[in-house]
Design a protein around this motif. Structure first.
Motif, mmCIF file in Angstrom:
data_model
loop_
_atom_site.group_PDB
_atom_site.id
_atom_site.type_symbol
_atom_site.label_atom_id
_atom_site.label_comp_id
_atom_site.label_asym_id
_atom_site.label_seq_id
_atom_site.Cartn_x
_atom_site.Cartn_y
_atom_site.Cartn_z
ATOM 1 N N LYS A 70 0.816 -1.212 0.000
ATOM 2 C CA LYS A 70 0.000 0.000 0.000
ATOM 3 C C LYS A 70 0.855 1.269 0.000
ATOM 4 O O LYS A 70 0.510 2.254 -0.646
ATOM 5 C CB LYS A 70 -0.952 0.001 1.186
ATOM 6 N N SER A 74 0.412 3.906 -3.029
ATOM 7 C CA SER A 74 -0.006 5.291 -2.774
ATOM 8 C C SER A 74 1.041 6.298 -3.232
ATOM 9 O O SER A 74 0.704 7.313 -3.846
ATOM 10 C CB SER A 74 -0.286 5.496 -1.282
ATOM 11 N N ILE A 95 -7.253 9.621 -6.401
ATOM 12 C CA ILE A 95 -6.905 8.960 -5.139
ATOM 13 C C ILE A 95 -8.037 8.027 -4.712
ATOM 14 O O ILE A 95 -7.794 6.916 -4.232
ATOM 15 C CB ILE A 95 -6.542 9.997 -4.057
#
Length: 116
Positions: A70, A74, A95
């Motif tokens: 993650k 991101s 996002i």
């Protein structure tokens, strides 16, 4: 009136410095975690298309996204959003799609496969 101009300059300076710091932070995360080497190009392109355009992502590429992690996922999305080529995109939308892709892949990978 002069104080308004000084205030405007300070706000612009703050925002500019914040953008530079965000870029350095994402680049540092990507470099420290070797993010760019954890995913094959075909799956990177598939994930990019799914997040920044429209499309689905295969089970194989979902597996690669989960292995990527993650933090890397991101940081790579945020760094891409910082590129001037993507200035017309709405960051909150991208996002959101990134989080949705991550959650869908995580669910897919964690769920037991049906018996044959």
């Amino acid at each position: 009136m002069a104080s308004l101009n000084v205030y405007s300059v300070l706000v612009v300076l703050f925002l500019t410095c914040g953008a530079v710091l965000a870029t350095k932070e994402n680049d540092q995360i990507i470099q420290e975690n070797n993010c760019e080497t954890k995913m094959g190009l075909p799956c990177a392109l598939e994930a990019f298309t799914s997040i920044f355009n429209t499309g689905s992502i295969s089970n194989k590429c979902c597996s690669e996204i989960v292995v990527l992690g993650k933090v890397c996922h991101s940081a790579l999305v945020k760094r891409t959003l910082e590129n001037p080529l993507f200035k017309d995109l709405i960051p909150a939308t991208i996002i959101g799609k990134s989080i949705q892709t991550w959650n869908n892949c995580l669910t897919l990978i964690d769920s037991p496969s049906p018996s044959a």
